[in-house]
Design a protein around this motif. Structure first.
Motif, PDB file in Angstrom:
ATOM      1  N   ILE A   1      32.734 -18.114 -54.462  1.00  0.00           N
ATOM      2  CA  ILE A   1      32.840 -18.361 -52.734  1.00  0.00           C
ATOM      3  C   ILE A   1      31.526 -18.773 -52.458  1.00  0.00           C
ATOM      4  CG2 ILE A   1      33.217 -17.368 -50.694  1.00  0.00           C
ATOM      5  CD1 ILE A   1      35.217 -15.290 -52.117  1.00  0.00           C
ATOM      6  N   ARG A   2      30.499 -18.151 -52.811  1.00  0.00           N
ATOM      7  CA  ARG A   2      29.221 -18.670 -52.357  1.00  0.00           C
ATOM      8  C   ARG A   2      28.667 -19.974 -52.641  1.00  0.00           C
ATOM      9  NH1 ARG A   2      27.207 -13.549 -53.243  1.00  0.00           N
ATOM     10  NH2 ARG A   2      26.440 -14.468 -55.108  1.00  0.00           N
ATOM     11  N   ASN A   3      29.078 -20.304 -54.219  1.00  0.00           N
ATOM     12  CA  ASN A   3      28.853 -21.763 -54.645  1.00  0.00           C
ATOM     13  C   ASN A   3      29.959 -22.525 -53.965  1.00  0.00           C
ATOM     14  OD1 ASN A   3      26.783 -20.609 -56.299  1.00  0.00           O
ATOM     15  ND2 ASN A   3      28.156 -20.445 -58.136  1.00  0.00           N
ATOM     16  N   ALA A   4      30.943 -22.527 -53.822  1.00  0.00           N
ATOM     17  CA  ALA A   4      31.942 -23.349 -53.162  1.00  0.00           C
ATOM     18  C   ALA A   4      31.600 -23.877 -51.738  1.00  0.00           C
ATOM     19  CB  ALA A   4      33.307 -22.919 -53.298  1.00  0.00           C
ATOM     20  N   LYS A   5      31.010 -22.786 -51.240  1.00  0.00           N
ATOM     21  CA  LYS A   5      30.809 -23.003 -49.570  1.00  0.00           C
ATOM     22  C   LYS A   5      29.378 -23.851 -49.560  1.00  0.00           C
ATOM     23  CE  LYS A   5      28.096 -19.208 -48.048  1.00  0.00           C
ATOM     24  NZ  LYS A   5      26.865 -19.669 -47.494  1.00  0.00           N
TER      25      LYS A   5
ATOM     26  N   GLU B   1      46.076 -16.561 -61.021  1.00  0.00           N
ATOM     27  CA  GLU B   1      44.630 -16.891 -60.236  1.00  0.00           C
ATOM     28  C   GLU B   1      44.811 -16.836 -58.604  1.00  0.00           C
ATOM     29  OE1 GLU B   1      43.966 -20.990 -61.642  1.00  0.00           O
ATOM     30  OE2 GLU B   1      42.756 -20.038 -63.152  1.00  0.00           O
ATOM     31  N   MET B   2      43.849 -16.836 -57.994  1.00  0.00           N
ATOM     32  CA  MET B   2      44.001 -16.656 -56.562  1.00  0.00           C
ATOM     33  C   MET B   2      43.294 -17.912 -56.118  1.00  0.00           C
ATOM     34  SD  MET B   2      43.207 -13.133 -54.679  1.00  0.00           S
ATOM     35  CE  MET B   2      41.390 -13.427 -55.229  1.00  0.00           C
ATOM     36  N   GLU B   3      43.957 -18.704 -55.219  1.00  0.00           N
ATOM     37  CA  GLU B   3      43.262 -19.888 -54.379  1.00  0.00           C
ATOM     38  C   GLU B   3      42.815 -19.457 -52.846  1.00  0.00           C
ATOM     39  OE1 GLU B   3      43.807 -24.591 -53.486  1.00  0.00           O
ATOM     40  OE2 GLU B   3      45.406 -23.133 -53.747  1.00  0.00           O
ATOM     41  N   ILE B   4      41.439 -19.329 -52.653  1.00  0.00           N
ATOM     42  CA  ILE B   4      41.009 -19.151 -51.561  1.00  0.00           C
ATOM     43  C   ILE B   4      40.424 -20.165 -50.781  1.00  0.00           C
ATOM     44  CG2 ILE B   4      38.881 -17.663 -50.589  1.00  0.00           C
ATOM     45  CD1 ILE B   4      39.068 -15.860 -53.071  1.00  0.00           C
ATOM     46  N   SER B   5      40.940 -20.518 -49.574  1.00  0.00           N
ATOM     47  CA  SER B   5      40.840 -21.533 -48.859  1.00  0.00           C
ATOM     48  C   SER B   5      39.679 -21.161 -47.910  1.00  0.00           C
ATOM     49  CB  SER B   5      41.837 -21.986 -47.977  1.00  0.00           C
ATOM     50  OG  SER B   5      43.127 -22.379 -48.916  1.00  0.00           O
ATOM     51  N   LEU B   6      38.539 -21.959 -48.084  1.00  0.00           N
ATOM     52  CA  LEU B   6      37.360 -21.785 -47.096  1.00  0.00           C
ATOM     53  C   LEU B   6      37.410 -22.222 -45.862  1.00  0.00           C
ATOM     54  CD1 LEU B   6      34.594 -22.181 -49.875  1.00  0.00           C
ATOM     55  CD2 LEU B   6      35.551 -20.154 -49.518  1.00  0.00           C
ATOM     56  N   LYS B   7      36.864 -21.573 -44.972  1.00  0.00           N
ATOM     57  CA  LYS B   7      36.828 -22.037 -43.407  1.00  0.00           C
ATOM     58  C   LYS B   7      35.414 -22.450 -42.979  1.00  0.00           C
ATOM     59  CE  LYS B   7      38.190 -19.621 -39.279  1.00  0.00           C
ATOM     60  NZ  LYS B   7      38.706 -18.563 -38.681  1.00  0.00           N
ATOM     61  N   TYR B   8      35.414 -23.466 -42.261  1.00  0.00           N
ATOM     62  CA  TYR B   8      34.158 -24.015 -41.906  1.00  0.00           C
ATOM     63  C   TYR B   8      34.512 -24.371 -40.111  1.00  0.00           C
ATOM     64  CZ  TYR B   8      33.188 -24.927 -46.440  1.00  0.00           C
ATOM     65  OH  TYR B   8      33.084 -24.841 -48.019  1.00  0.00           O
ATOM     66  N   GLY B   9      33.187 -24.396 -39.377  1.00  0.00           N
ATOM     67  CA  GLY B   9      33.408 -24.567 -38.117  1.00  0.00           C
ATOM     68  C   GLY B   9      33.721 -26.038 -37.642  1.00  0.00           C
ATOM     69  N   PRO B  10      33.982 -26.313 -36.431  1.00  0.00           N
ATOM     70  CA  PRO B  10      34.366 -27.616 -36.069  1.00  0.00           C
ATOM     71  C   PRO B  10      33.459 -28.742 -36.102  1.00  0.00           C
ATOM     72  CG  PRO B  10      33.737 -26.158 -34.038  1.00  0.00           C
ATOM     73  CD  PRO B  10      33.687 -25.153 -35.243  1.00  0.00           C
TER      74      PRO B  10
ATOM     75  N   GLN C   1      29.041 -23.759 -41.710  1.00  0.00           N
ATOM     76  CA  GLN C   1      29.591 -22.451 -42.679  1.00  0.00           C
ATOM     77  C   GLN C   1      30.026 -21.126 -41.775  1.00  0.00           C
ATOM     78  OE1 GLN C   1      26.715 -21.946 -45.570  1.00  0.00           O
ATOM     79  NE2 GLN C   1      27.001 -24.250 -46.443  1.00  0.00           N
ATOM     80  N   VAL C   2      30.974 -20.733 -41.954  1.00  0.00           N
ATOM     81  CA  VAL C   2      31.584 -19.543 -41.426  1.00  0.00           C
ATOM     82  C   VAL C   2      30.843 -18.384 -42.065  1.00  0.00           C
ATOM     83  CG1 VAL C   2      33.503 -18.135 -40.455  1.00  0.00           C
ATOM     84  CG2 VAL C   2      33.542 -20.374 -40.368  1.00  0.00           C
ATOM     85  N   ILE C   3      30.955 -18.355 -43.382  1.00  0.00           N
ATOM     86  CA  ILE C   3      30.288 -17.230 -43.990  1.00  0.00           C
ATOM     87  C   ILE C   3      28.580 -17.651 -44.515  1.00  0.00           C
ATOM     88  CG2 ILE C   3      30.016 -16.053 -46.117  1.00  0.00           C
ATOM     89  CD1 ILE C   3      32.901 -16.704 -46.752  1.00  0.00           C
ATOM     90  N   ARG C   4      27.784 -16.722 -43.496  1.00  0.00           N
ATOM     91  CA  ARG C   4      26.444 -16.837 -43.735  1.00  0.00           C
ATOM     92  C   ARG C   4      25.844 -16.352 -45.125  1.00  0.00           C
ATOM     93  NH1 ARG C   4      25.346 -20.927 -40.160  1.00  0.00           N
ATOM     94  NH2 ARG C   4      26.298 -20.544 -38.091  1.00  0.00           N
ATOM     95  N   LYS C   5      26.333 -15.180 -44.959  1.00  0.00           N
ATOM     96  CA  LYS C   5      25.840 -14.307 -46.105  1.00  0.00           C
ATOM     97  C   LYS C   5      26.950 -13.655 -46.783  1.00  0.00           C
ATOM     98  CE  LYS C   5      22.093 -11.606 -47.822  1.00  0.00           C
ATOM     99  NZ  LYS C   5      20.852 -12.079 -48.266  1.00  0.00           N
TER     100      LYS C   5
END
Length: 131
Positions: free
Chosen positions: A13-17, A58-67, A71-75
């Motif tokens: 997740i960290r690498n993808a974001k 497998e799980m597909e996790i869709s990442l979220k970003y701001g407008p 990045q929504v996930i900082r850490k």
């Protein structure tokens, strides 16, 4: 053989974001699905869906970003590791960044956030921290 599949999921997740990917695929397990559901519930990711595959789902996790693409996930950090388990009781679960972040905890009642642990008065193994 992978020794820490939860850490592998968090690293993916960290690498993808970091490269602003829309989604990431991770091998499925019930505990990883529970963590992803809590990340979705807290608003850190868009969606999580299980994809049926032959050797392992497998799980597909869709990442979220701001407008503006921020990045929504900082850490996103693993707390309890296979070499050093970290357990906390209800009184020991402090708020992360005064409530801006979240602990994800594995309890006897399932995977819960720190606020849910305080409500239900249950402690457990702290899996990861996110803000």
């Amino acid at each position: 053989m992978m020794t820490d599949p939860i850490s592998d999921m968090l690293t993916r997740i960290r690498n993808a974001k970091q490269i602003y990917r829309g989604s990431v695929l991770v091998p499925h397990s019930k505990i990883k699905e529970g963590i992803a559901q809590k990340l979705k519930q807290e608003g850190y990711i868009k969606n999580c869906k299980v994809i049926e595959a032959a050797p392992q789902n497998e799980m597909e996790i869709s990442l979220k970003y701001g407008p503006d693409g921020e990045q929504v996930i900082r850490k996103l950090q693993r707390v309890s590791k296979p070499s050093r388990r970290v357990y906390k009781g209800t009184g020991d679960l402090d708020k992360v960044l005064n409530g801006l972040g979240t602990f994800i905890v594995s309890t006897s009642k399932g995977i819960l956030t720190d606020s849910e642990c305080r409500e239900q008065k249950v402690g457990g193994e702290v899996l990861c921290i996110v803000w």
